[in-house]
Design an enzyme around this catalytic site. Structure first.
Site, mmCIF file in Angstrom:
data_model
loop_
_atom_site.group_PDB
_atom_site.id
_atom_site.type_symbol
_atom_site.label_atom_id
_atom_site.label_comp_id
_atom_site.label_asym_id
_atom_site.label_seq_id
_atom_site.Cartn_x
_atom_site.Cartn_y
_atom_site.Cartn_z
ATOM 1 N N LYS A 25 30.553 41.237 35.041
ATOM 2 C CA LYS A 25 29.429 41.939 34.446
ATOM 3 C C LYS A 25 29.079 41.272 33.129
ATOM 4 O O LYS A 25 29.856 41.292 32.190
ATOM 5 C CB LYS A 25 29.783 43.408 34.222
ATOM 6 N N THR A 63 49.796 46.012 53.137
ATOM 7 C CA THR A 63 48.773 45.204 52.467
ATOM 8 C C THR A 63 49.474 44.409 51.377
ATOM 9 O O THR A 63 50.536 44.813 50.898
ATOM 10 C CB THR A 63 47.678 46.074 51.818
#
Ligand code: ADP
Length: 544
Positions: free
Chosen positions: A442, A189
């Site tokens: 957020k 990855t």
């Protein structure tokens, strides 16, 4: 009582044997680093792959040993796909876009014994060679003439020309009947967090993934198609297309190193390519080329787009201007990679365009063999209402159960692999990614979906591409800003761009600012590097 049916091992070599027996004359066309267009058939591919298997064994590469490649999409790379795995060794594809330090780390971690590389990567290989003691043999994927011309005679590495290795073998080789659970290939990855991790595909997972990839509601590949994987064979096996082409008998067109819109379009037209697969940025290049030249993508019927969210404008332009159907897919290295594809169901057929487009913009539904769910922070299942975002979990026949080298703690949670994506699921089972968990924004305790904002920004006719990131804010902890690239000639302002969001999303979700840049930083696998943008713009709002 057991059923009375044959049991055959699902092997990578069996895909090639099928293609050789039943699609012998189907072509494989490759744009090579030498600058020519190479053309042969599945029969030739099968013969040369057997020669490669013999050559690999002659080099002393044993069962399970790793053979690394640094190569573009081309026939020699394909022969290694089949020859190395078919012989029982493991093909380790390396991503040349990674930093040399990272490549050396990966080669050492995988303990690769042979490294095969394209002409383009001569300098790169010479740079990393002193740092990779496990590699005993280097193979230039070309002939002796190019080796003599490109590789300095006094270099201490043991390098051979691939064509010499192949020519030394007669191809009289029978594929061994391996256990299907054995490893076939290895891909790391990209390691946006921590060190890269090895995902080790088995023969069984590779063959089952090929079935899944070819299904009508996946790529729908058939013996009437000509397929071009633009997605690289050096990352996640070019989305499994090199295998699925042999499984279905589709003609294979391998574009080599030139991935410009002009070059890809010309090759597609010349070879009658019906299906092509790339990340959004590459499709963008093709669409820009078509716009600039007033042409259309004539031979293409289907466009497979994944790796990052496909913006709405892109699938509309492909469909409405070029008559190309978009298959928006989702997956990751750990899922081989195909996990889901967005293709309408019968129940969607009566909907109007707008409503259908809203479905197509999603990352889609899993094909048989993959299962998805979303959970809250405690691991409890969340409802499939199309609104509630949760941690996306996946399991299935071609999903990783752990990382290579073995011995690390299992990443699984109750038998499910946590993808790191945040997504909603709708009542029809369509999944929509709202964020990567590490990219979540957020603001004042509320989540804001960066992908939704990016899609809206890219719907603006003067925006080429955009990334939405959360940056520090004195009052709300974090607020979204947009970093965008304007289309050529545009003088779009931040106020006009942000003004275009009015009425489309909740007011508090509209980014606080938009900054325009010439280009966004891209990672090795075609993704925008949001971490680097966050670093750069961290104090953008506090400074103001
Ligand atoms: P890495 O090597 O960094 O894991 P991968 O190439 O495996 O990268 O990418 C996997 C990730 O890419 C997914 O988890 C998801 O975040 C993103 N991704 C893939 N396809 C899509 C898509 N269609 N829409 C949005 N994000 C996607």
């Amino acid at each position: 009582m057991n059923g009375l049916m044959m049991h055959q091992q699902l092997l990578v070599s069996s895909l090639l044997t099928h293609a050789e027996r039943h699609h012998a004359h189907t072509e494989v066309v490759s744009a090579r680093c030498e600058g020519d267009l190479h053309r042969y058939t599945f029969r030739d591919l099968a013969h040369r792959s057997r020669q490669v298997a013999q050559a690999v064994r002659a080099l002393g590469v044993g069962p399970g040993d790793r053979v690394a490649t640094l190569a573009w999409n081309g026939h020699r790379h394909l022969e290694l796909y089949y020859g190395v795995s078919g012989a029982g060794s493991v093909l380790h594809t390396l991503n040349p876009r990674l930093h040399p330090h990272q490549l050396a780390w990966i080669i050492n971690n995988a303990d690769d014994s042979v490294l095969c590389f394209d002409l383009t990567f001569v300098d790169l290989v010479r740079e990393i060679a002193p740092r990779v003691p496990s590699v005993k043999k280097y193979v230039l994927l070309s002939d002796a003439e190019h080796l003599a011309a490109e590789w300095p005679a006094d270099d201490p590495c043991d390098v051979t020309a691939y064509e010499d290795l192949v020519a030394a073998q007669d191809g009289d080789f029978t594929w061994p009947v391996l256990d299907e659970k054995q490893a076939a290939s290895l891909c790391y990855t990209s390691g946006t967090t921590g060190h890269p991790k090895g995902v080790l595909y088995s023969h069984r997972s590779t063959v089952l993934h090929s079935y899944g990839a070819a299904l009508p509601d996946s790529t729908g590949l058939s013996a009437r198609d000509a397929v071009m994987p633009v997605v690289p064979m050096f990352h996640v096996n070019a989305w499994g297309i090199p295998y699925a082409a042999c499984l279905t008998g589709a003609k294979l067109v391998l574009p080599g190193k030139d991935l410009s819109g002009a070059s890809l379009t010309a090759l597609q037209e010349a070879e009658g390519v019906t299906v092509s697969a790339s990340v959004p940025t590459v499709w963008q290049g093709q669409l820009e080329h078509a716009r600039a030249n007033g042409t259309t993508l004539r031979s293409l019927q289907r466009a497979v787009i994944g790796g990052a969210a496909c913006p709405t404008w892109m699938f509309r332009e492909l469909r409405d201007v070029h008559g190309v159907r978009v298959i928006h897919g989702w997956g990751m290295t750990e899922t081989s990679p195909l996990g889901a594809a967005s293709v309408l169901k019968r129940s969607h057929e009566g909907l109007d365009r707008e409503a259908q487009d809203a479905v197509l913009a999603k990352q889609g539904r899993p094909m048989f063999g993959v299962d998805l769910k979303i959970t809250d922070d405690e691991g409890a299942d969340l409802p499939w209402d199309g609104r509630t975002p949760g941690h996306l979990m996946v399991r299935g026949h071609w999903v990783a159960s752990g990382y290579y080298p073995p011995g690390r703690p299992s990443p699984l949670m109750d038998g499910w692999f946590p993808t790191g994506d945040v997504a909603t699921m709708d009542p029809e089972g369509f999944m929509q990614i709202t964020d990567r968990s590490k990219d979540l924004i957020k603001s004042g305790g509320e989540w804001i979906s960066s992908i939704e904002i990016e899609n809206l920004a890219m719907d603006h006719p003067e925006v080429e591409t955009a990334a939405c990131i959360g940056v520090r804010h004195a009052k709300w902890d974090e607020r979204p800003i947009l970093v965008a690239v304007r289309r050529r000639g545009s003088t779009l302002t931040a106020a006009a761009l942000l003004g275009s969001f009015a009425g489309k999303i909740a007011k508090w979700c509209v980014p606080d600012d938009a900054v325009f840049v010439d280009a966004l930083p891209m990672g090795a696998t075609g993704k925008i590097l949001k971490a680097s943008l966050r670093k750069r713009y961290q104090e953008h709002l506090t400074q103001e």
